[in-house]
Design a protein around this motif. Structure first.
Motif, PDB file in Angstrom:
ATOM      1  N   GLN A  81      10.168 -22.587  -8.960  1.00 20.47           N
ATOM      2  CA  GLN A  81       9.056 -21.880  -8.331  1.00 20.47           C
ATOM      3  C   GLN A  81       9.333 -20.387  -8.128  1.00 20.47           C
ATOM      4  O   GLN A  81       8.419 -19.620  -7.823  1.00 20.47           O
ATOM      5  N   ALA A  82      10.588 -19.981  -8.303  1.00 24.12           N
ATOM      6  CA  ALA A  82      10.957 -18.591  -8.025  1.00 24.12           C
ATOM      7  C   ALA A  82      10.161 -17.585  -8.857  1.00 24.12           C
ATOM      8  O   ALA A  82       9.671 -16.585  -8.315  1.00 24.12           O
ATOM      9  N   PRO A  83       9.989 -17.784 -10.168  1.00 21.85           N
ATOM     10  CA  PRO A  83       9.214 -16.796 -10.935  1.00 21.85           C
ATOM     11  C   PRO A  83       7.762 -16.681 -10.480  1.00 21.85           C
ATOM     12  O   PRO A  83       7.196 -15.585 -10.488  1.00 21.85           O
ATOM     13  N   SER A  84       7.150 -17.792 -10.076  1.00 17.79           N
ATOM     14  CA  SER A  84       5.750 -17.727  -9.664  1.00 17.79           C
ATOM     15  C   SER A  84       5.583 -16.887  -8.402  1.00 17.79           C
ATOM     16  O   SER A  84       4.530 -16.262  -8.200  1.00 17.79           O
ATOM     17  N   VAL A  85       6.611 -16.856  -7.552  1.00 18.40           N
ATOM     18  CA  VAL A  85       6.553 -16.017  -6.350  1.00 18.40           C
ATOM     19  C   VAL A  85       6.495 -14.548  -6.742  1.00 18.40           C
ATOM     20  O   VAL A  85       5.686 -13.771  -6.225  1.00 18.40           O
ATOM     21  N   VAL A  86       7.363 -14.143  -7.662  1.00 15.47           N
ATOM     22  CA  VAL A  86       7.384 -12.748  -8.108  1.00 15.47           C
ATOM     23  C   VAL A  86       6.090 -12.405  -8.843  1.00 15.47           C
ATOM     24  O   VAL A  86       5.541 -11.308  -8.686  1.00 15.47           O
ATOM     25  N   LYS A  87       5.588 -13.342  -9.633  1.00 17.54           N
ATOM     26  CA  LYS A  87       4.315 -13.117 -10.325  1.00 17.54           C
ATOM     27  C   LYS A  87       3.205 -12.824  -9.320  1.00 17.54           C
ATOM     28  O   LYS A  87       2.416 -11.886  -9.498  1.00 17.54           O
ATOM     29  N   SER A  88       3.143 -13.610  -8.246  1.00 20.44           N
ATOM     30  CA  SER A  88       2.136 -13.398  -7.215  1.00 20.44           C
ATOM     31  C   SER A  88       2.314 -12.048  -6.534  1.00 20.44           C
ATOM     32  O   SER A  88       1.338 -11.341  -6.245  1.00 20.44           O
ATOM     33  N   GLN A  89       3.566 -11.658  -6.281  1.00 20.45           N
ATOM     34  CA  GLN A  89       3.828 -10.365  -5.651  1.00 20.45           C
ATOM     35  C   GLN A  89       3.369  -9.213  -6.541  1.00 20.45           C
ATOM     36  O   GLN A  89       2.784  -8.235  -6.053  1.00 20.45           O
ATOM     37  N   ILE A  90       3.608  -9.326  -7.842  1.00 19.02           N
ATOM     38  CA  ILE A  90       3.180  -8.269  -8.766  1.00 19.02           C
ATOM     39  C   ILE A  90       1.658  -8.200  -8.830  1.00 19.02           C
ATOM     40  O   ILE A  90       1.080  -7.108  -8.927  1.00 19.02           O
ATOM     41  N   GLU A  91       1.005  -9.328  -8.749  1.00 18.28           N
ATOM     42  CA  GLU A  91      -0.464  -9.327  -8.717  1.00 18.28           C
ATOM     43  C   GLU A  91      -0.972  -8.600  -7.475  1.00 18.28           C
ATOM     44  O   GLU A  91      -1.952  -7.836  -7.534  1.00 18.28           O
ATOM     45  N   LYS A  92      -0.317  -8.819  -6.344  1.00 17.90           N
ATOM     46  CA  LYS A  92      -0.714  -8.124  -5.116  1.00 17.90           C
ATOM     47  C   LYS A  92      -0.411  -6.629  -5.203  1.00 17.90           C
ATOM     48  O   LYS A  92      -1.183  -5.800  -4.705  1.00 17.90           O
TER      49      LYS A  92
ATOM     50  N   LYS B 124       0.840  -1.205   0.000  1.00 13.63           N
ATOM     51  CA  LYS B 124       0.000   0.000   0.000  1.00 13.63           C
ATOM     52  C   LYS B 124       0.871   1.249   0.000  1.00 13.63           C
ATOM     53  O   LYS B 124       0.593   2.218  -0.718  1.00 13.63           O
ATOM     54  N   LEU B 125       1.951   1.236   0.785  1.00 15.37           N
ATOM     55  CA  LEU B 125       2.871   2.377   0.804  1.00 15.37           C
ATOM     56  C   LEU B 125       3.563   2.543  -0.544  1.00 15.37           C
ATOM     57  O   LEU B 125       3.776   3.671  -1.008  1.00 15.37           O
ATOM     58  N   ALA B 126       3.936   1.419  -1.167  1.00 18.01           N
ATOM     59  CA  ALA B 126       4.544   1.492  -2.493  1.00 18.01           C
ATOM     60  C   ALA B 126       3.589   2.138  -3.487  1.00 18.01           C
ATOM     61  O   ALA B 126       3.984   2.968  -4.310  1.00 18.01           O
TER      62      ALA B 126
ATOM     63  N   ALA C 236      -3.015  -3.510  -4.897  1.00 16.95           N
ATOM     64  CA  ALA C 236      -2.789  -2.373  -4.005  1.00 16.95           C
ATOM     65  C   ALA C 236      -2.897  -1.059  -4.771  1.00 16.95           C
ATOM     66  O   ALA C 236      -3.441  -0.074  -4.258  1.00 16.95           O
ATOM     67  N   CYS C 237      -2.386  -1.042  -5.984  1.00 19.51           N
ATOM     68  CA  CYS C 237      -2.487   0.163  -6.808  1.00 19.51           C
ATOM     69  C   CYS C 237      -3.940   0.446  -7.166  1.00 19.51           C
ATOM     70  O   CYS C 237      -4.397   1.602  -7.106  1.00 19.51           O
ATOM     71  N   GLU C 238      -4.668  -0.583  -7.545  1.00 21.54           N
ATOM     72  CA  GLU C 238      -6.084  -0.403  -7.901  1.00 21.54           C
ATOM     73  C   GLU C 238      -6.872   0.142  -6.718  1.00 21.54           C
ATOM     74  O   GLU C 238      -7.766   0.983  -6.893  1.00 21.54           O
ATOM     75  N   ALA C 239      -6.524  -0.305  -5.513  1.00 20.45           N
ATOM     76  CA  ALA C 239      -7.238   0.153  -4.319  1.00 20.45           C
ATOM     77  C   ALA C 239      -6.993   1.632  -4.034  1.00 20.45           C
ATOM     78  O   ALA C 239      -7.825   2.288  -3.380  1.00 20.45           O
ATOM     79  N   THR C 240      -5.854   2.151  -4.495  1.00 22.27           N
ATOM     80  CA  THR C 240      -5.536   3.569  -4.280  1.00 22.27           C
ATOM     81  C   THR C 240      -5.799   4.405  -5.525  1.00 22.27           C
ATOM     82  O   THR C 240      -5.475   5.592  -5.554  1.00 22.27           O
ATOM     83  N   GLY C 241      -6.368   3.787  -6.561  1.00 22.22           N
ATOM     84  CA  GLY C 241      -6.675   4.517  -7.775  1.00 22.22           C
ATOM     85  C   GLY C 241      -5.467   4.813  -8.635  1.00 22.22           C
ATOM     86  O   GLY C 241      -5.467   5.787  -9.403  1.00 22.22           O
ATOM     87  N   ARG C 242      -4.458   3.970  -8.545  1.00 22.82           N
ATOM     88  CA  ARG C 242      -3.235   4.195  -9.306  1.00 22.82           C
ATOM     89  C   ARG C 242      -3.029   3.099 -10.341  1.00 22.82           C
ATOM     90  O   ARG C 242      -3.349   1.935 -10.103  1.00 22.82           O
ATOM     91  N   ASP C 243      -2.469   3.461 -11.478  1.00 23.76           N
ATOM     92  CA  ASP C 243      -2.132   2.505 -12.522  1.00 23.76           C
ATOM     93  C   ASP C 243      -0.793   1.868 -12.182  1.00 23.76           C
ATOM     94  O   ASP C 243       0.222   2.562 -12.061  1.00 23.76           O
ATOM     95  N   VAL C 244      -0.761   0.561 -12.005  1.00 24.58           N
ATOM     96  CA  VAL C 244       0.477  -0.126 -11.628  1.00 24.58           C
ATOM     97  C   VAL C 244       1.570   0.069 -12.667  1.00 24.58           C
ATOM     98  O   VAL C 244       2.763  -0.045 -12.363  1.00 24.58           O
ATOM     99  N   ALA C 245       1.179   0.388 -13.908  1.00 30.57           N
ATOM    100  CA  ALA C 245       2.170   0.609 -14.966  1.00 30.57           C
ATOM    101  C   ALA C 245       3.025   1.835 -14.699  1.00 30.57           C
ATOM    102  O   ALA C 245       4.090   1.984 -15.312  1.00 30.57           O
TER     103      ALA C 245
END
Length: 295
Positions: A204-215, A179-181, A219-228
């Motif tokens: 399994q390492a890439p799937s961890v990062v994929k999950s983090q980016i999804e989260k 959320k802070l990010a 978080a960006c959507e919740a604050t009205g920000r475009d993750v891009a």
């Protein structure tokens, strides 16, 4: 996608300056250093301060971006840190990036005599630390009273060269940090799964990062920000992956993470006889040819 490096602050400057200049010559986007008082296997070896190192690197280079990866509240206060960041941004001509996070339980987490903070307290402190640092870097004068950090008529004149302030790359994997990010970051930093290389199979390492980016996206959507609008930065070296073993290994690794949405890769400058021991010739070839081979 961009390629950057981490240069550990372990060299006397007579030698260290040669590495920072070489990083610029090789075309790295940025060169970062760890902001610790000591670190793991280097605890009883030479280790210099991040801010003086970055200041010297700023004077020794002309184009490469410079930064911390990462600064934390473990031994920093927003008021004094802001003054130092304004100064480095000025010396570098506006080339500073501030990697910043909640910190962990490393050797320097209790170096100032405090009790080790729980994960919740680290999150609480960071939740106060980052917003106050943001204000200090944007305003000529700041007064604010918090539970952990306060500022009383704290001056930061003339302010940062970069406007409205130096960019923050926020290291986070949990909901409060993400959320802070989303709220304060110009970039987001991960080193992969926080459990460490022994606990996460390479596949399994890439799937961890994929999950983090999804989260992060949520978080960006919740604050009205475009993750891009956030850079997504992956720091190599904390997983069982071996992207620096060869140019081909790097290209495969970089391609995998580019497809996941990572926009900047950060690889460690080789350090002989350490966990970062890699062939310097291979490393330099990766620096100059690696991303070009992604097509």
């Amino acid at each position: 996608m961009r390629l950057s490096t981490v240069i550990l602050p372990i060299h006397r400057w007579s030698e260290g300056q040669k590495i920072w200049r070489r990083a610029e010559d090789l075309g790295f986007h940025a060169a970062y250093t760890y902001d610790h008082l000591s670190w793991r296997s280097f605890r009883d070896a030479p280790w210099f301060g991040a801010v003086p190192t970055l200041t010297a690197a700023a004077a020794a280079t002309e184009r490469i971006r410079l930064g911390t990866l990462v600064t934390s509240p473990n031994f920093r206060h927003p008021v004094t840190l802001a003054k130092e960041l304004v100064s480095v941004d000025d010396v570098s001509g506006g080339r500073l990036t501030v990697g910043i996070g909640a910190g962990g339980t490393g050797f320097d987490a209790t170096a100032m005599g405090q009790e080790a903070w729980s994960p919740r307290e680290r999150a609480d402190r960071f939740g106060e630390f980052l917003p106050l640092l943001d204000k200090l870097l944007r305003q000529d004068a700041t007064t604010e009273t918090g539970t952990y950090y306060s500022a009383v008529e704290a001056r930061n004149i003339p302010g940062c060269v970069q406007t409205p302030r130096v960019p923050f790359y926020v290291a986070a994997t949990g909901p409060r940090g993400l959320k802070l990010a989303a709220e304060y970051g110009q970039g987001w930093v991960t080193y992969g799964d926080p459990r460490g290389p022994a606990d996460v199979p390479v596949e399994q390492a890439p799937s961890v990062v994929k999950s983090q980016i999804e989260k992060l996206t949520a978080a960006c959507e919740a604050t009205g920000r475009d993750v891009a609008t956030l850079e997504k930065v992956l720091l190599q070296g904390s997983t069982a992956e071996k992207p620096l073993a060869s140019l081909d290994a790097f290209v495969d690794w970089a391609g995998t993470y580019r497809e996941l949405g990572v926009t900047e890769l950060v690889i460690h400058w080789p350090v002989p006889d350490s966990i970062f021991a890699n062939d310097l010739a291979v490393f330099e070839r990766i620096a100059t040819e690696g991303l070009a081979q992604l097509g």
